[in-house]
Design a protein around this motif. Structure first.
Motif, PDB file in Angstrom:
ATOM      1  N   ILE A  57      38.654   5.916 -16.759  1.00  0.00           N
ATOM      2  CA  ILE A  57      38.350   7.028 -17.669  1.00  0.00           C
ATOM      3  C   ILE A  57      39.624   7.830 -17.914  1.00  0.00           C
ATOM      4  O   ILE A  57      40.302   8.242 -16.975  1.00  0.00           O
ATOM      5  N   GLY A  58      39.947   8.023 -19.175  1.00  0.00           N
ATOM      6  CA  GLY A  58      41.125   8.792 -19.545  1.00  0.00           C
ATOM      7  C   GLY A  58      40.784  10.254 -19.753  1.00  0.00           C
ATOM      8  O   GLY A  58      39.631  10.612 -20.007  1.00  0.00           O
ATOM      9  N   VAL A  59      41.788  11.105 -19.626  1.00  0.00           N
ATOM     10  CA  VAL A  59      41.614  12.528 -19.898  1.00  0.00           C
ATOM     11  C   VAL A  59      42.451  12.860 -21.122  1.00  0.00           C
ATOM     12  O   VAL A  59      43.660  12.630 -21.147  1.00  0.00           O
ATOM     13  N   GLY A  60      41.774  13.350 -22.132  1.00  0.00           N
ATOM     14  CA  GLY A  60      42.440  13.810 -23.348  1.00  0.00           C
ATOM     15  C   GLY A  60      42.147  15.286 -23.509  1.00  0.00           C
ATOM     16  O   GLY A  60      41.260  15.824 -22.851  1.00  0.00           O
ATOM     17  N   VAL A  61      42.872  15.951 -24.385  1.00  0.00           N
ATOM     18  CA  VAL A  61      42.649  17.365 -24.628  1.00  0.00           C
ATOM     19  C   VAL A  61      42.753  17.601 -26.128  1.00  0.00           C
ATOM     20  O   VAL A  61      43.552  16.960 -26.808  1.00  0.00           O
ATOM     21  N   SER A 112      46.590  12.674 -24.927  1.00  0.00           N
ATOM     22  CA  SER A 112      46.415  12.351 -23.514  1.00  0.00           C
ATOM     23  C   SER A 112      47.111  13.363 -22.615  1.00  0.00           C
ATOM     24  O   SER A 112      48.163  13.891 -22.948  1.00  0.00           O
ATOM     25  N   VAL A 113      46.499  13.576 -21.459  1.00  0.00           N
ATOM     26  CA  VAL A 113      47.083  14.420 -20.425  1.00  0.00           C
ATOM     27  C   VAL A 113      47.831  13.501 -19.458  1.00  0.00           C
ATOM     28  O   VAL A 113      47.281  12.504 -18.985  1.00  0.00           O
ATOM     29  N   GLU A 114      49.095  13.830 -19.194  1.00  0.00           N
ATOM     30  CA  GLU A 114      49.919  13.040 -18.277  1.00  0.00           C
ATOM     31  C   GLU A 114      49.677  13.493 -16.844  1.00  0.00           C
ATOM     32  O   GLU A 114      49.284  14.638 -16.598  1.00  0.00           O
ATOM     33  N   GLY A 117      35.478  -0.183 -26.279  1.00  0.00           N
ATOM     34  CA  GLY A 117      35.632  -0.299 -24.832  1.00  0.00           C
ATOM     35  C   GLY A 117      36.419   0.844 -24.217  1.00  0.00           C
ATOM     36  O   GLY A 117      37.198   0.635 -23.294  1.00  0.00           O
ATOM     37  N   GLN A 118      36.199   2.069 -24.715  1.00  0.00           N
ATOM     38  CA  GLN A 118      36.959   3.213 -24.231  1.00  0.00           C
ATOM     39  C   GLN A 118      36.041   4.343 -23.789  1.00  0.00           C
ATOM     40  O   GLN A 118      34.955   4.521 -24.322  1.00  0.00           O
ATOM     41  N   HIS A 119      36.513   5.101 -22.798  1.00  0.00           N
ATOM     42  CA  HIS A 119      35.818   6.294 -22.311  1.00  0.00           C
ATOM     43  C   HIS A 119      36.870   7.333 -21.954  1.00  0.00           C
ATOM     44  O   HIS A 119      37.749   7.096 -21.133  1.00  0.00           O
ATOM     45  N   TRP A 120      36.762   8.488 -22.601  1.00  0.00           N
ATOM     46  CA  TRP A 120      37.657   9.615 -22.368  1.00  0.00           C
ATOM     47  C   TRP A 120      36.814  10.838 -22.037  1.00  0.00           C
ATOM     48  O   TRP A 120      35.702  10.985 -22.549  1.00  0.00           O
ATOM     49  N   VAL A 121      37.330  11.715 -21.214  1.00  0.00           N
ATOM     50  CA  VAL A 121      36.744  13.033 -20.992  1.00  0.00           C
ATOM     51  C   VAL A 121      37.700  14.013 -21.646  1.00  0.00           C
ATOM     52  O   VAL A 121      38.909  13.987 -21.368  1.00  0.00           O
TER      53      VAL A 121
END
Length: 173
Positions: A14-18, A51-53, A91-95
């Protein structure tokens, strides 16, 4: 044959985006159209972000992304919402937490044309119909909150209008 072991954010985990809902002094919202090399939902309009690094604070990541992609400095205000951005077909999931923001300096321009094919300011009731999944959710939350969210201790419209007046005073001196 050498295989890459690099894992992809939002795909392998799971990726974290803002995201930023950038509001101007007229209450318009800044939207960007995703370009041909965007990670997902190409051709759709979105509230910008990225994306948050690792080790990066959310607000810092948001300021960095907006500076890199549109050449402006923003003031990050109140958190609007946190949305699961699930894209089964890709096929992606971001919070993704989204903040109410305003431009502190500069005029937005497209700096990464492969990721962004258009930008514009829209009144909340006049945004394009072709929105990303998360932008539809964010817009619904923004409108139902009465868009009286805070940026720098003021509601978003008042804050943007104050900033515009200050800019006008500084350029006329």
């Amino acid at each position: 044959m050498e295989m890459s072991c690099e894992m992809k954010r939002g795909v392998d985990y799971i990726g974290v985006g803002v995201g930023a809902i950038i509001v101007d002094e007229q209450g318009r919202l800044f939207l960007a159209r995703r370009g041909p090399k965007a990670k997902n939902e190409r051709g759709l309009w979105e509230f910008p972000g990225g994306s948050v690094e690792l080790g990066e604070r959310l607000a810092d990541a948001l300021r960095r992304e907006i500076r890199e992609e549109y050449g402006v400095e923003i003031e990050v205000g109140e958190l609007l919402d946190v949305v699961d951005h699930i894209l089964p077909d890709e096929g992606q999931h971001w919070v993704s937490p989204t903040f109410i923001c305003r431009i502190a300096s500069g005029e937005p321009v497209i700096r990464e044309s492969d990721k962004c094919s258009g930008i514009g300011w829209f009144h909340p009731g006049q945004v394009p119909a072709e929105l990303t999944v998360i932008t539809r959710e964010n817009l619904k939350h923004f409108v139902t909150s009465g868009s009286r969210r805070q940026v720098g201790g003021q509601d978003s419209r008042t804050a943007a209008a104050s900033l515009a007046k200050a800019r006008d005073r500084s350029t006329s001196s």
